[in-house]
Design a protein around this motif. Structure first.
Motif, PDB file in Angstrom:
ATOM      1  N   LEU A  69      10.889  12.192  23.883  1.00 50.46           N
ATOM      2  CA  LEU A  69      10.019  13.339  24.124  1.00 50.46           C
ATOM      3  C   LEU A  69      10.522  14.188  25.296  1.00 50.46           C
ATOM      4  O   LEU A  69      10.503  15.424  25.233  1.00 50.46           O
ATOM      5  N   LEU A  70      10.962  13.535  26.356  1.00 55.82           N
ATOM      6  CA  LEU A  70      11.478  14.284  27.510  1.00 55.82           C
ATOM      7  C   LEU A  70      12.729  15.061  27.120  1.00 55.82           C
ATOM      8  O   LEU A  70      12.909  16.225  27.517  1.00 55.82           O
ATOM      9  N   ALA A  71      13.607  14.424  26.348  1.00 56.64           N
ATOM     10  CA  ALA A  71      14.815  15.117  25.889  1.00 56.64           C
ATOM     11  C   ALA A  71      14.458  16.257  24.948  1.00 56.64           C
ATOM     12  O   ALA A  71      15.104  17.307  24.950  1.00 56.64           O
ATOM     13  N   ALA A  72      13.413  16.059  24.137  1.00 56.98           N
ATOM     14  CA  ALA A  72      13.005  17.094  23.183  1.00 56.98           C
ATOM     15  C   ALA A  72      12.477  18.331  23.900  1.00 56.98           C
ATOM     16  O   ALA A  72      12.691  19.463  23.432  1.00 56.98           O
ATOM     17  N   VAL A  73      11.764  18.158  25.007  1.00 58.06           N
ATOM     18  CA  VAL A  73      11.288  19.316  25.781  1.00 58.06           C
ATOM     19  C   VAL A  73      12.472  20.154  26.230  1.00 58.06           C
ATOM     20  O   VAL A  73      12.467  21.394  26.109  1.00 58.06           O
ATOM     21  N   ASN A  74      13.500  19.490  26.728  1.00 55.95           N
ATOM     22  CA  ASN A  74      14.691  20.220  27.182  1.00 55.95           C
ATOM     23  C   ASN A  74      15.410  20.880  26.013  1.00 55.95           C
ATOM     24  O   ASN A  74      15.860  22.038  26.111  1.00 55.95           O
ATOM     25  N   GLN A  75      15.513  20.163  24.877  1.00 53.29           N
ATOM     26  CA  GLN A  75      16.167  20.740  23.705  1.00 53.29           C
ATOM     27  C   GLN A  75      15.414  21.976  23.211  1.00 53.29           C
ATOM     28  O   GLN A  75      16.023  23.006  22.902  1.00 53.29           O
ATOM     29  N   ALA A  76      14.094  21.865  23.155  1.00 52.42           N
ATOM     30  CA  ALA A  76      13.295  23.001  22.699  1.00 52.42           C
ATOM     31  C   ALA A  76      13.483  24.196  23.626  1.00 52.42           C
ATOM     32  O   ALA A  76      13.589  25.345  23.180  1.00 52.42           O
ATOM     33  N   ALA A  77      13.537  23.923  24.932  1.00 54.27           N
ATOM     34  CA  ALA A  77      13.667  25.006  25.913  1.00 54.27           C
ATOM     35  C   ALA A  77      15.015  25.694  25.829  1.00 54.27           C
ATOM     36  O   ALA A  77      15.114  26.893  26.110  1.00 54.27           O
ATOM     37  N   THR A  78      16.057  24.957  25.452  1.00 53.20           N
ATOM     38  CA  THR A  78      17.414  25.529  25.438  1.00 53.20           C
ATOM     39  C   THR A  78      17.830  26.054  24.078  1.00 53.20           C
ATOM     40  O   THR A  78      18.924  26.619  23.949  1.00 53.20           O
ATOM     41  N   THR A  79      16.993  25.866  23.057  1.00 55.70           N
ATOM     42  CA  THR A  79      17.354  26.324  21.713  1.00 55.70           C
ATOM     43  C   THR A  79      16.390  27.369  21.170  1.00 55.70           C
ATOM     44  O   THR A  79      16.409  27.678  19.973  1.00 55.70           O
ATOM     45  N   GLY A  80      15.527  27.906  22.039  1.00 54.07           N
ATOM     46  CA  GLY A  80      14.671  29.004  21.617  1.00 54.07           C
ATOM     47  C   GLY A  80      13.342  28.608  21.014  1.00 54.07           C
ATOM     48  O   GLY A  80      12.627  29.478  20.490  1.00 54.07           O
ATOM     49  N   PHE A  81      12.969  27.334  21.089  1.00 51.72           N
ATOM     50  CA  PHE A  81      11.667  26.904  20.569  1.00 51.72           C
ATOM     51  C   PHE A  81      10.659  26.845  21.718  1.00 51.72           C
ATOM     52  O   PHE A  81      10.221  25.781  22.146  1.00 51.72           O
ATOM     53  N   ASP A  82      10.275  28.022  22.226  1.00 53.75           N
ATOM     54  CA  ASP A  82       9.429  28.072  23.419  1.00 53.75           C
ATOM     55  C   ASP A  82       8.023  27.543  23.172  1.00 53.75           C
ATOM     56  O   ASP A  82       7.427  26.923  24.069  1.00 53.75           O
ATOM     57  N   VAL A  83       7.473  27.779  22.001  1.00 52.44           N
ATOM     58  CA  VAL A  83       6.135  27.260  21.711  1.00 52.44           C
ATOM     59  C   VAL A  83       6.148  25.730  21.726  1.00 52.44           C
ATOM     60  O   VAL A  83       5.265  25.094  22.311  1.00 52.44           O
ATOM     61  N   HIS A  84       7.165  25.144  21.097  1.00 50.96           N
ATOM     62  CA  HIS A  84       7.287  23.688  21.129  1.00 50.96           C
ATOM     63  C   HIS A  84       7.454  23.187  22.573  1.00 50.96           C
ATOM     64  O   HIS A  84       6.952  22.122  22.928  1.00 50.96           O
ATOM     65  N   THR A  85       8.156  23.953  23.382  1.00 54.25           N
ATOM     66  CA  THR A  85       8.422  23.524  24.762  1.00 54.25           C
ATOM     67  C   THR A  85       7.128  23.316  25.528  1.00 54.25           C
ATOM     68  O   THR A  85       6.872  22.235  26.084  1.00 54.25           O
ATOM     69  N   TRP A  86       6.283  24.356  25.570  1.00 55.53           N
ATOM     70  CA  TRP A  86       5.075  24.232  26.400  1.00 55.53           C
ATOM     71  C   TRP A  86       4.062  23.292  25.751  1.00 55.53           C
ATOM     72  O   TRP A  86       3.334  22.576  26.464  1.00 55.53           O
TER      73      TRP A  86
END
Length: 719
Positions: A453-470
């Motif tokens: 999950l922690l890695a996924a937050v970073n992946q979402a933030a760096t690949t343009g999935f901002d809604v998933h990030t927050w």
């Protein structure tokens, strides 16, 4: 001339008389078996082992295991009383993990135990041209090793294998069958009588050979760090490694402790005297070009080529899953998440994971969880980039993020049923979110998936999935708080704020600022927390969000409490209660009532405080809010303690601790400290010590600064 002929006749006659005078007649002698007067060629003793690896290091456990297998015999029998078949297979790392190196090294150690020879055969099970050796060719090569004349070799495979077994009967021969594709490729090559020792290396788990032929499996994993360090030292020399210890550590990490990778890296350094280890470590640090850095001058020493040989043996579906796993950012993946990542049915993912596991391209490091080492991950990602379109890779990433977000949202509501629900977008087709059964299962799910999950937050933030990030950051909050993962909480909250600012949505921004403010407060960074909360309050006021404003006032109460400003805290708590009542937010009302009681208790207004806390407890019990109940029992315990009602305080604290134990480690420790304080005032030093020690263990484990005053209490008690 006549006299010469007569002399010859007399000589021949004399020989005949001597023969006739012998006790045995010519007929009798003819009946006895004749010994050949001419001795045939000496028996062939093959010695086919490849050269040993002079710099071989490590694998002491596996070498001991092989030694034990060779020495062990049946009860009451000799060591060579039965054949032994050993399958050496890599559990993790597959290609390049050093199966052949270990087999050859160990074979040279015991070569004197096999006086009738040593056979070696490369079965080419994973050669790049796909031309694996068939059993017919393999048996033929083994017969050639014994110099069997062509006219003695029968035509059929079964007859050839029988002849091979006959040649081995009664002999002590070591047989190394290298690079086997599967069990069927090996079976015809096994001896039929005791005395020989067979080793088989393969990238696949030869379960059929183990099950049907009684083979023993010796497993190879990556080298330990110490083994890898010795490997590098032996290759480069102690002086060079001692001079750059941090670079050595970085090289070992980049090579994932895989022997082939370490051999290639050290070869680069050994053949380039001007190349410092720091320079090599820097080159390997670039994951995009790491495989190129580790390329050798031949396919067998090119790590990418070696990986590809295993990859190209997969089915089309297995290869597709392997590529998609290269897009997954976590250290491992559950079977359920792999289903969503690949967008396949639940029933089909099991066989595909089994295929990758049997090919040793994946390892099941825990029941239902799969992983591969970093170099294979890099290779899988590179293969995905080459064979999947941008759209295919993005959709796979979206499926993975959807899976984690929807699963985590469900788990978060089980962990804290009264928390705010998010309006999630529908998940992509092919996604199968998980549904933990109850609060305990939800906490266990978060524990298993936290690194992912922690890695996924970073992946979402760096690949343009901002809604998933927050949203991922938001649903992680309660678990991170209750398990004391303070730094992780701040990290994901900062990612949420950055994503919210990119989205420019005030409702999202206010929630994200609030999330970050909470994390700062928990760590005692009150100024930073206050700044974020004030930013959130302005947006909530602009939006007319009364519940959001109530959350902020309750957070302001927490800040004032922690700096001893209880009158100010009471003011904010009352504002929060009014707002929660206006919006009929029952859980919020319970929290505000408890905060009011807490502040009143610290102001010495015990009866009034107890009244508010009892009202809070009633609301939490009506909603079955165990966390709210635990908080309120702790508050009531403090009220009794401050009023001098110590037995009542102990009883309340114990009820709070019982519920916190499953919910929040920090709060459990905090209440344990207060329990110890009560026992101390009761002059029960033993109980006080036990409570403070239990608190200290938790606080040190989660790295909280409150460990310092807890330790001071114990030191004072000891004096």
């Amino acid at each position: 001339m006549e006299q010469l002929d007569l002399d010859r006749w007399h000589a021949s006659y004399r020989k005949l008389e001597i023969l006739l005078a012998d006790r045995g007649t010519l007929t009798e002698r003819a009946a006895k078996p004749r010994r050949p007067t001419r001795r045939g060629p000496a028996p062939v003793v093959p010695a086919q082992l490849p050269a040993d690896v002079v710099t071989f290091t490590g694998r002491s456990h596996q070498i001991g295991e092989l030694d034990e297998l060779l020495s062990a015999g049946p009860a009451g029998g000799a060591a060579h009383a039965r054949p032994s078949t050993v399958v050496i297979s890599a559990i993790d790392g597959t290609a390049g993990v050093g199966k052949t190196a270990l087999a050859v090294h160990w074979a040279h150690r015991v070569v004197d135990r096999f006086s009738d020879g040593q056979l070696y055969l490369n079965l080419r099970g994973f050669d790049p041209d796909g031309n694996a050796m068939n059993p017919h060719e393999a048996v033929g090569n083994l017969l050639d090793a014994f110099h069997v004349e062509p006219h003695r070799i029968p035509a059929s495979l079964d007859a050839q294998a029988a002849l091979y077994r006959s040649l081995l009967a009664g002999k002590r021969v070591l047989i190394l069958l290298d690079n086997a594709r599967d069990s069927d490729q090996v079976r015809q090559l096994l001896p039929g009588t005791p005395g020989c020792f067979v080793m088989v290396t393969s990238r696949n788990l030869l379960t059929g050979l183990v099950a049907a032929n009684g083979a023993h499996s010796v497993t190879l994993d990556l080298l330990s760090y110490d083994e890898a360090h010795r490997f590098v030292t032996h290759r480069l020399g102690a002086d060079r490694t001692i001079a750059e210890p941090e670079a050595v550590k970085a090289i070992i990490t980049a090579c994932a402790r895989l022997p082939l990778a370490l051999a290639l890296a050290t070869a680069h350094a050994a053949t380039r005297p001007t190349l410092t280890l720091g320079m090599l470590a820097e080159a390997l640090a670039d994951r995009r070009h790491r495989l190129e850095t580790l390329a050798g001058d031949a396919p067998s020493t090119d790590i990418e080529a070696v990986f590809s040989w295993s990859y190209h043996t997969l089915t089309a579906s297995g290869a597709r899953l392997f590529r998609h796993l290269g897009l997954h950012v976590g250290p491992d993946i559950s079977a359920s998440a792999a289903t969503s990542l690949a967008g396949v049915s639940v029933s089909s993912v099991g066989p595909l994971l089994a295929e990758l596991t049997l090919a040793n391209l994946l390892v099941e490091n825990a029941p239902g969880r799969y992983a591969f080492h970093d170099l294979l991950r890099v290779y899988a990602a590179k293969t995905a980039a080459a064979e999947e379109s941008d759209e295919q890779r993005r959709r796979a990433t979206r499926r993975m993020l959807d899976h984690l977000l929807h699963s985590a949202h469900t788990a978060a509501l089980l962990v804290q049923p009264t928390r705010e629900r998010l309006e999630l977008a529908p998940f992509e087709p092919g996604v199968s979110p998980e549904n933990p059964a109850g609060q305990v299962a939800a906490m266990a799910w978060f524990t298993s998936e936290l690194p992912v999950l922690l890695a996924a937050v970073n992946q979402a933030a760096t690949t343009g999935f901002d809604v998933h990030t927050w949203q991922l950051a938001w649903v992680l909050t309660d678990f991170l708080e209750r398990r004391g993962h303070w730094r992780d909480w701040t990290t994901v909250a900062q990612a949420a704020v950055a994503a919210a600012d990119r989205l420019g949505d005030p409702a999202v921004q206010s929630r994200s600022y609030r999330l970050l403010g909470y994390s700062y407060i928990r760590q005692g960074q009150f100024d930073e927390g206050l700044t974020q909360l004030q930013r959130a309050l302005v947006l909530y006021q602009q939006l007319g969000d009364l519940t959001g404003q109530a959350y902020i006032h309750l957070a302001f109460t927490g800040i004032r409490e922690r700096v001893g400003r209880y009158a100010d805290g009471l003011h904010h708590a009352r504002q929060a209660l009014d707002l929660y009542q206006e919006t009929a937010h029952v859980a919020g009302q319970g929290n505000a009532l408890n905060s009011i009681g807490w502040c009143l208790a610290h102001l010495g207004r015990h009866e009034e405080a107890l009244s508010y806390c009892r009202k809070a407890l009633g609301l939490h019990q009506e909603m079955n809010n165990r966390y709210g109940q635990a908080q309120t029992w702790d508050s009531i315990g403090f009220i009794h303690h401050d009023a001098g009602h110590h037995p009542e305080a102990v009883a309340c604290y114990l009820r709070a601790i019982e519920q916190y134990r499953e919910l929040d480690r920090f709060e459990e420790a905090d209440t344990l400290v207060r329990l110890g304080d009560t026992y101390d005032e009761m002059k029960n030093a033993t109980a006080a010590q036990e409570a403070w020690e239990a608190a200290l263990v938790i606080l040190e484990d989660i790295g909280h600064p409150n460990a310092v005053p807890a330790r001071a209490k114990l030191e004072t008690l000891a004096r």
